[in-house]
Design an enzyme around this catalytic site. Structure first.
Site, mmCIF file in Angstrom:
data_model
loop_
_atom_site.group_PDB
_atom_site.id
_atom_site.type_symbol
_atom_site.label_atom_id
_atom_site.label_comp_id
_atom_site.label_asym_id
_atom_site.label_seq_id
_atom_site.Cartn_x
_atom_site.Cartn_y
_atom_site.Cartn_z
ATOM 1 N N CYS A 1 -39.819 -85.780 -8.028
ATOM 2 C CA CYS A 1 -40.777 -85.479 -7.011
ATOM 3 C C CYS A 1 -41.848 -84.312 -7.207
ATOM 4 O O CYS A 1 -42.922 -84.579 -6.870
ATOM 5 C CB CYS A 1 -40.184 -84.758 -5.542
ATOM 6 S SG CYS A 1 -38.829 -85.691 -5.026
ATOM 7 N N CYS B 1 -35.400 -82.406 -6.119
ATOM 8 C CA CYS B 1 -35.578 -83.634 -6.625
ATOM 9 C C CYS B 1 -36.841 -83.415 -7.983
ATOM 10 O O CYS B 1 -37.828 -83.244 -7.687
ATOM 11 C CB CYS B 1 -36.230 -84.476 -5.750
ATOM 12 S SG CYS B 1 -37.127 -86.000 -6.554
#
Length: 115
Positions: free
Chosen positions: A41, A38
């Site tokens: 993230c 991700c």
């Protein structure tokens, strides 16, 4: 975990340690549910590491890798990464889904300080 994500500066929590570290904590805890795959993230994790220094002992910041900890991820109905949940006395009292600017995160988490 990839280098320079910021998560290495947060306490890693697992399915096995979640209850003791988060639910039984004596202060509010921000839990960063993240995944290696991700990209947003990584940005959020860096912000959280910096905010952990700013907030000091007032808030605890931890990270849960959603891929490696499916039980905790499922139990808290995490459907998207990044997701941040704020726990106080074992209960979720705040949440943020998705990447947000550091200033937004700071204001959101400040609402959960004691005092």
């Amino acid at each position: 975990m990839p280098q320079d994500t910021g998560t290495e500066r947060l306490t890693a929590v697992t399915d096995e340690t979640f209850a003791a570290t988060v639910l039984a904590a004596d202060r509010p805890v921000v839990v960063d549910f993240w995944a290696e795959w991700c990209p947003p993230c990584r940005v959020v994790s860096k912000h959280l590491a910096e905010l952990a220094e700013e907030f000091g002992d007032a808030l605890r910041f931890v990270a849960v890798n959603t891929d490696e900890n499916p039980a905790t991820t499922r139990d808290h109905r995490i459907m998207s990464a990044p997701t941040m949940l704020v726990f106080r006395r074992g209960e979720v009292v705040g949440s943020i889904v998705g990447s947000r600017p550091k200033d937004h995160l700071r204001r959101s988490f400040a609402q959960h300080l004691d005092g």
